[in-house]
Design a protein around this motif. Structure first.
Motif, PDB file in Angstrom:
ATOM      1  N   ALA A 262       1.915  15.936   6.227  1.00 60.26           N
ATOM      2  CA  ALA A 262       0.520  15.511   6.275  1.00 60.26           C
ATOM      3  C   ALA A 262       0.334  14.193   7.028  1.00 60.26           C
ATOM      4  CB  ALA A 262      -0.050  15.397   4.869  1.00 60.26           C
ATOM      5  N   GLY A 263       1.432  13.579   7.454  1.00 52.42           N
ATOM      6  CA  GLY A 263       1.291  12.482   8.405  1.00 52.42           C
ATOM      7  C   GLY A 263       1.699  11.090   7.991  1.00 52.42           C
ATOM      8  N   VAL A 264       2.338  10.901   6.836  1.00 59.14           N
ATOM      9  CA  VAL A 264       2.756   9.540   6.523  1.00 59.14           C
ATOM     10  C   VAL A 264       4.277   9.443   6.396  1.00 59.14           C
ATOM     11  CG1 VAL A 264       0.601   9.007   5.340  1.00 59.14           C
ATOM     12  CG2 VAL A 264       2.582   9.711   4.000  1.00 59.14           C
TER      13      VAL A 264
ATOM     14  N   LEU B 171      -4.038   7.894   3.190  1.00 59.94           N
ATOM     15  CA  LEU B 171      -2.937   7.167   3.821  1.00 59.94           C
ATOM     16  C   LEU B 171      -2.680   7.647   5.243  1.00 59.94           C
ATOM     17  CD1 LEU B 171      -0.468   7.097   0.778  1.00 59.94           C
ATOM     18  CD2 LEU B 171      -1.710   5.142   1.750  1.00 59.94           C
ATOM     19  N   ALA B 172      -2.786   8.950   5.437  1.00 58.02           N
ATOM     20  CA  ALA B 172      -2.488   9.497   6.767  1.00 58.02           C
ATOM     21  C   ALA B 172      -3.499   9.009   7.797  1.00 58.02           C
ATOM     22  CB  ALA B 172      -2.485  11.019   6.723  1.00 58.02           C
ATOM     23  N   LEU B 173      -4.724   8.722   7.365  1.00 58.35           N
ATOM     24  CA  LEU B 173      -5.776   8.342   8.306  1.00 58.35           C
ATOM     25  C   LEU B 173      -5.924   6.831   8.449  1.00 58.35           C
ATOM     26  CD1 LEU B 173      -8.479  10.988   7.304  1.00 58.35           C
ATOM     27  CD2 LEU B 173      -6.557  11.215   8.893  1.00 58.35           C
TER      28      LEU B 173
ATOM     29  N   PHE C  31      -4.733  12.111 -10.640  1.00 54.36           N
ATOM     30  CA  PHE C  31      -3.589  11.304 -10.223  1.00 54.36           C
ATOM     31  C   PHE C  31      -3.977  10.427  -9.031  1.00 54.36           C
ATOM     32  CE2 PHE C  31       0.640  10.897  -8.117  1.00 54.36           C
ATOM     33  CZ  PHE C  31       1.340  10.357  -9.177  1.00 54.36           C
TER      34      PHE C  31
ATOM     35  N   GLY D 105       0.806  -1.225   0.000  1.00 60.34           N
ATOM     36  CA  GLY D 105       0.000   0.000   0.000  1.00 60.34           C
ATOM     37  C   GLY D 105       0.834   1.267   0.000  1.00 60.34           C
TER      38      GLY D 105
ATOM     39  N   LEU E 146      -1.145  13.349  -1.692  1.00 62.53           N
ATOM     40  CA  LEU E 146      -0.973  11.898  -1.711  1.00 62.53           C
ATOM     41  C   LEU E 146      -1.134  11.322  -0.308  1.00 62.53           C
ATOM     42  CD1 LEU E 146       1.978  11.451  -4.228  1.00 62.53           C
ATOM     43  CD2 LEU E 146      -0.458  10.986  -4.585  1.00 62.53           C
ATOM     44  N   ALA E 147      -0.652  12.062   0.684  1.00 61.00           N
ATOM     45  CA  ALA E 147      -0.749  11.572   2.062  1.00 61.00           C
ATOM     46  C   ALA E 147      -2.184  11.649   2.572  1.00 61.00           C
ATOM     47  CB  ALA E 147       0.177  12.369   2.969  1.00 61.00           C
ATOM     48  N   ASN E 148      -2.915  12.667   2.140  1.00 63.55           N
ATOM     49  CA  ASN E 148      -4.299  12.812   2.601  1.00 63.55           C
ATOM     50  C   ASN E 148      -5.124  13.496   1.516  1.00 63.55           C
ATOM     51  OD1 ASN E 148      -6.725  13.260   3.825  1.00 63.55           O
ATOM     52  ND2 ASN E 148      -5.861  14.102   5.729  1.00 63.55           N
TER      53      ASN E 148
ATOM     54  N   TYR F 239      -3.308   4.794   8.223  1.00 64.07           N
ATOM     55  CA  TYR F 239      -1.990   4.266   8.613  1.00 64.07           C
ATOM     56  C   TYR F 239      -2.097   3.327   9.816  1.00 64.07           C
ATOM     57  CZ  TYR F 239       2.933   4.180   9.966  1.00 64.07           C
ATOM     58  OH  TYR F 239       4.211   3.776  10.286  1.00 64.07           O
TER      59      TYR F 239
ATOM     60  N   GLY G  72       6.186  17.293   1.996  1.00 61.56           N
ATOM     61  CA  GLY G  72       4.733  17.476   2.037  1.00 61.56           C
ATOM     62  C   GLY G  72       4.039  16.267   2.643  1.00 61.56           C
ATOM     63  N   ALA G  73       4.445  15.083   2.222  1.00 56.46           N
ATOM     64  CA  ALA G  73       3.792  13.867   2.700  1.00 56.46           C
ATOM     65  C   ALA G  73       4.027  13.650   4.192  1.00 56.46           C
ATOM     66  CB  ALA G  73       4.288  12.664   1.905  1.00 56.46           C
TER      67      ALA G  73
ATOM     68  N   MET H  12       8.219  16.615  -2.208  1.00 57.89           N
ATOM     69  CA  MET H  12       7.049  15.741  -2.060  1.00 57.89           C
ATOM     70  C   MET H  12       7.142  14.977  -0.736  1.00 57.89           C
ATOM     71  SD  MET H  12       6.234  14.030  -5.741  1.00 57.89           S
ATOM     72  CE  MET H  12       6.270  14.989  -7.242  1.00 57.89           C
TER      73      MET H  12
ATOM     74  N   ARG I 250       4.339   6.825  14.550  1.00 58.02           N
ATOM     75  CA  ARG I 250       4.593   8.120  13.925  1.00 58.02           C
ATOM     76  C   ARG I 250       4.795   9.237  14.952  1.00 58.02           C
ATOM     77  NH1 ARG I 250      -0.476   8.702  10.061  1.00 58.02           N
ATOM     78  NH2 ARG I 250      -1.475   7.675  11.831  1.00 58.02           N
TER      79      ARG I 250
ATOM     80  N   GLY J  26       2.793  16.028  -2.448  1.00 61.64           N
ATOM     81  CA  GLY J  26       3.064  15.097  -1.346  1.00 61.64           C
ATOM     82  C   GLY J  26       1.936  15.109  -0.322  1.00 61.64           C
ATOM     83  N   ILE J  27       1.433  16.294  -0.020  1.00 60.39           N
ATOM     84  CA  ILE J  27       0.341  16.422   0.956  1.00 60.39           C
ATOM     85  C   ILE J  27      -0.915  15.732   0.434  1.00 60.39           C
ATOM     86  CG2 ILE J  27      -1.242  18.066   2.047  1.00 60.39           C
ATOM     87  CD1 ILE J  27       1.192  20.033   2.177  1.00 60.39           C
TER      88      ILE J  27
ATOM     89  N   GLN K  98      -4.174   5.818  -8.047  1.00 62.70           N
ATOM     90  CA  GLN K  98      -3.234   5.195  -7.111  1.00 62.70           C
ATOM     91  C   GLN K  98      -3.957   4.101  -6.325  1.00 62.70           C
ATOM     92  OE1 GLN K  98      -0.076   6.040  -7.297  1.00 62.70           O
ATOM     93  NE2 GLN K  98      -0.622   7.619  -8.782  1.00 62.70           N
ATOM     94  N   PRO K  99      -3.630   2.844  -6.596  1.00 64.55           N
ATOM     95  CA  PRO K  99      -4.292   1.754  -5.868  1.00 64.55           C
ATOM     96  C   PRO K  99      -4.130   1.899  -4.353  1.00 64.55           C
ATOM     97  CG  PRO K  99      -2.885   0.886  -7.628  1.00 64.55           C
ATOM     98  CD  PRO K  99      -2.665   2.356  -7.586  1.00 64.55           C
ATOM     99  N   ALA K 100      -3.014   2.449  -3.929  1.00 66.98           N
ATOM    100  CA  ALA K 100      -2.752   2.543  -2.488  1.00 66.98           C
ATOM    101  C   ALA K 100      -3.740   3.463  -1.780  1.00 66.98           C
ATOM    102  CB  ALA K 100      -1.325   3.020  -2.241  1.00 66.98           C
ATOM    103  N   LEU K 101      -4.431   4.323  -2.525  1.00 67.22           N
ATOM    104  CA  LEU K 101      -5.340   5.283  -1.893  1.00 67.22           C
ATOM    105  C   LEU K 101      -6.782   4.782  -1.846  1.00 67.22           C
ATOM    106  CD1 LEU K 101      -4.053   8.662  -3.384  1.00 67.22           C
ATOM    107  CD2 LEU K 101      -3.174   7.334  -1.476  1.00 67.22           C
TER     108      LEU K 101
END
Ligand SMILES: Cc1ncc(C[n+]2csc(CCOP(=O)(O)OP(=O)(O)O)c2C)c(N)n1
Ligand SMILES: [Mg+2]
Lengths: 556, 274
Positions: free
Chosen positions: A251-253, B268-270, B256, A229, B81-83, B272, A247-248, A244, A373, B78-79, B260-263
């Motif tokens: 945002a928490g990952v 992702l942030a929530l 985009f 994942g 993608l994370a959320n 995790y 940023g990621a 990136m 985290r 990046g943000i 993304q299959p991962a989303l």
């Protein structure tokens, strides 16, 4: 005992395929295998080499003389012949000569009903016969390799291997082979190990720009992305990649980028951003010789000082430099944990040698075990991202759930808003730098092998294997010598390292021209005078080489 | 220890903008657009680079990532993608987006990442005191370009259309009502949205003034078809006595994030560790 098989040929001729096949097959035969690669920066032509070193005990690195050289071209023969051990043999896809066994591989493949591509299986079969080994494990390896294809593909490949063995049957057992034991473990590479450890640690965003020798980790993660994942993105450049990641992580990952020296140079500003905004960015830096583009496909340990000082301004960071594959797994995870515990960037320093190194080792845990985290469960209503604290770590919340999370690359207040209040500046800079103290307390002490001795060969990162072998050789010759290996190279707790080396003769063994770790140790007050064994021709150290150079150098 | 305030953290009280700067109007309009679009402020994520425009996120109530000069787009990517449940809006300058960040601009459009990109285009570098920007006009004289700019200006809207952007619009700080409409439309667009906002800089740009923009901006005619790419390109390239404003080009394409299959299981942030 151990035996070295070297395969040489042009890029695109199957050097790698033959090497990989032998590595997996010989491991399955119950031997300890260590495979290392040297290649040129091109897709076709040149001379590439793949060493498969096999032993009846652990083999940790390469060595130069090969008992058996397999060559696909005349150029490769001329180029690599000097690396054949005394009494060694050459298997050549050409004319026979003194010590040279001719084997027309493509022709043999055709005779066995295969295509020219299957010359690799012919070569592997012949190697097996020369080693006097039963073909069982080679057959199994071929079946496994082509398991997804039509059954006839594996069958034809096996016929080719058998043909190769048959054609050199007269010389069966001509090359000494270590005694196989019970098959164990699995063959993994350094790149694969770092990728796996990152995936297991819970990395969720990977953003990189391809650059040898870091691309292996990037590629492995792309292949594992669906399973774990992960979003894997090829960024437009390294500047985008690190931003990136910033940023990621904000945002928490957990997020990471993979790169080599030139790409890392482009990331310097982003690294500093992670320092300022207190983001747990993880960077895999796989080294190759430099300056500039240097030797793109070769190895080196030239970027320690650069990694330690990259980025403008002053901020905490941690740098890990694994030696063994097991340590690559552990320290990759530790890099993620450290970055999150201290909310600051962490780096993993490997190099081409370790990235491409393959060994059969105890299987590594592939189950997802996400790191903590370090986030607040429920941030209070008056939450402030950069609240001043005793250990420098401010409570971390992520945006979207409750109170605003405000961050700025400018100097900022505890709120996260930009400020030019100089007292606040000092307060925040002190806060960030206070983390250094806690990080130093977690410093991973270097390890002696086998135990402290009068003479110390000190090294870091991938030099671990060759250096350990050198210590074994020297001790067998009666020398009171040991290795001291650093798995963490920044920050160094000099006060704890100093007593470890005090009163001993220290020689730094490093893959660079200036003994970079030596100067770091000096700067940390851990070390005074030292000698150095350095290598920076793009090739990795070998155990016998270090032993020989140390014998001249460390003698008193 | 700094005195701990009891109230939630919010916007800064004072801006660093000149009186009469176009940024004030843009800020006010953004607040109105956020209200009109019904956005949950807690999920509002403002991202910027460095410059006078890039300070905007500090002056409203939102999550803020004020990153490096030129790097708002990759950080926002990046943000997102994370959320991907965050409403990610970039507010940054023309130098930031088309100059220092030009490469990211090209590639963010290709991705069609769901980020709204509001560019305060004052055709000058404000924060660094008046050098030419990539959109400065030929002949624009500064302390660096002492004989006037000789490189032709970029045409960000045309570039975006050529790159297959899915939402390309222009408005201006001099027409706040129109600007608000454009902001709301951009926010409601799925995928990458570019909104170029012509903005007077009262201190360093004495050419492209309030008056200058006011006289030239002209709404697209009724019946204009933003799906017509050739027409859109022609419209985007118009610049002079008349400068068209409105949604110049709009298309549909998968985002985009959607690919993304991962989303698939949520942000992702929530999710995790779950
Ligand atoms: C890497 C880097 N280079 C240069 C700068 C200096 N700098 C800050 S803002 C800026 C240009 C600002 O112009 P623009 O993006 O148009 O914003 P404006 O101030 O006009 O709103 C420059 C050159 C910087 N902060 N970082
Ligand atoms: Mg500007």
């Amino acid at each position: 005992m151990d035996t070295n098989i070297r395969i040489c040929g042009e890029a695109g001729q199957g050097v790698q395929t033959t090497g990989d096949l032998l590595t997996h097959a010989l491991a399955a035969a119950g031997l300890h295998v260590c495979a290392t690669q040297g290649y040129m920066s091109r897709i076709r032509g040149g001379v590439n080499s793949f060493d498969v070193r096999i032993g009846d005990a652990e083999v940790l690195g390469a060595r130069v003389p090969a008992e058996l050289l397999v060559v696909f071209t005349r150029e490769a023969l001329d180029n690599c012949r000097s690396s054949v051990a005394e009494g060694g043999l050459v298997l050549f896809d050409g004319q026979a000569d003194d010590g040279v066994i001719a084997l027309e591989m493509a022709k043999a493949a055709a005779a066995a009903g295969g295509s020219a591509l299957m010359a690799n299986a012919v070569a592997a079969g012949a190697v097996y016969a020369l080693l006097g080994l039963d073909l069982g494990s080679l057959r199994a390896a071929l079946s496994k390799q082509f398991a997804k294809k039509d059954e006839s593909v594996a069958r034809t490949n096996i016929a080719c291997a058998e043909k190769g063995a048959e054609l050199v049957a007269a010389r069966r057992g001509a090359v000494k082979c270590p005694k196989p034991g019970q098959p164990f473990g699995a063959v993994v590479s350094g790149s694969e190990t770092v990728g796996l450890a990152a995936a297991v640690a819970g990395v969720k965003v990977v953003s990189s720009y391809p650059m040898t020798p870091s691309t292996g980790v990037f590629t492995w993660l792309a292949g594992a992305a669906d399973r774990y994942g992960i979003v894997v993105e090829q960024a437009e450049d390294e500047i985008a990649a690190i931003n990136m990641v910033c940023g990621a992580t904000y945002a928490g990952v957990p997020a990471m980028t993979t790169t080599s020296g030139g790409g890392f140079a482009l990331m310097a500003e982003g690294l500093s951003l992670a320092g300022m905004c207190e983001l747990p960015a993880v960077i895999l830096l796989s080294q190759r010789p430099a300056p500039a583009t240097g030797l793109p496909t070769r190895t080196g340990q030239e970027d320690l000082l650069f990694a330690a000082h990259a980025g403008h301004g002053e901020f905490p960071r941690a740098i890990f430099a694994p030696g063994s594959l097991a340590q690559a797994y552990d320290l990759t995870r530790r890099a993620f944990e450290t970055a999150h515990r201290w909310q600051t960037p962490a780096m993993i320093l490997i190099d081409q040698f370790l990235a491409d190194l393959q060994r059969n080792v105890a299987p590594m845990d592939e189950t997802l075990r996400p790191i903590d985290r370090g986030l607040l469960d429920v941030p209070p209503a008056d939450y402030r991202r950069y609240a001043v604290t005793k250990n420098g770590v401010s409570p971390r919340a992520i945006p979207g759930a409750g109170p605003f999370v405000i961050t700025d690359s400018d100097e900022h207040t505890a709120d996260g808003h930009l400020t030019e209040d100089l007292a606040v500046r000092v307060e925040q800079q002190d806060k960030r730098l206070r983390k250094c103290k806690g990080m130093l307390a977690e410093f991973l002490l270097p390890e002696f092998y086998p135990a402290p001795a009068a003479e110390v060969l000190a090294c870091w990162g991938s030099t671990w294997g060759p250096c350990r072998e050198a210590v074994d050789l020297l001790r067998a010759a009666g020398r009171d010598v040991c290795m001291l290996h650093f798995g963490q190279v920044w920050p160094i707790d000099g006060r704890r390292v100093k007593p470890m080396v005090a009163g001993r003769k220290v020689t730094m063994v490093e893959g660079n021209a200036t003994a970079q770790l030596g100067s770091v140790l000096k700067g940390a007050g851990a070390l005074g005078r030292f000698k150095a064994i350095l290598r920076y021709d793009g090739l990795p150290f070998t155990g016998p080489e270090i032993a020989e150079r140390a014998a001249g150098r460390v003698k008193s | 220890m700094s005195a701990r305030k009891a109230e939630p953290v919010g916007r800064m009280n004072e801006t660093a903008w000149c009186p009469g700067c176009g940024n004030h109007a843009i800020l006010k309009t953004l607040d109105a657009a956020v209200a009109e679009a019904g956005l949950d402020r807690r999920k509002l994520m403002l991202v910027s680079g460095i410059g006078q425009a890039a300070k905007l996120p500090h002056y409203t109530d939102a999550n803020v990532f004020n990153g490096l000069h030129g790097r708002a787009l990759p950080a926002a990517t990046g943000i997102k993608l994370a959320n991907h449940e965050l409403e990610v809006i970039i507010t940054s300058g023309d130098g930031d987006m088309y100059g220092e960040g030009g490469n990211h601009f090209l590639h963010a459009i290709r991705r069609n990442i769901g980020v709204k990109c509001f560019v305060h285009d004052n055709q000058v570098y404000g924060l660094t005191k008046g050098q030419a920007s990539p959109t400065s006009e030929l002949g624009f004289v500064t302390k660096i370009q002492t004989h006037g700019v000789v490189s032709v200006p970029v045409s960000p809207l045309a570039l975006a259309i050529v790159e297959n952007a899915t939402f390309v619009a222009r408005s201006s700080a001099v027409v706040p009502e129109h600007l608000q409409k454009m902001m709301v439309a951009a926010i409601r667009h799925k995928g990458f949205a570019l909104l170029d906002i012509l903005q007077p800089c009262v201190t360093f740009n004495k050419v492209n003034t309030w008056q200058w923009y006011k006289q030239r901006v002209k709404e697209l005619p009724a019946g204009y078809d933003p799906a017509n790419r050739a027409l859109a390109l022609e419209t985007a390239l118009k610049w002079g006595e008349e400068i068209p404003i409105g949604i110049i080009y709009r298309a549909e394409r998968k985002t985009f994030e959607e690919q993304q299959p991962a989303l698939a299981k949520g942000p992702l942030a929530l999710t995790y560790g779950k």
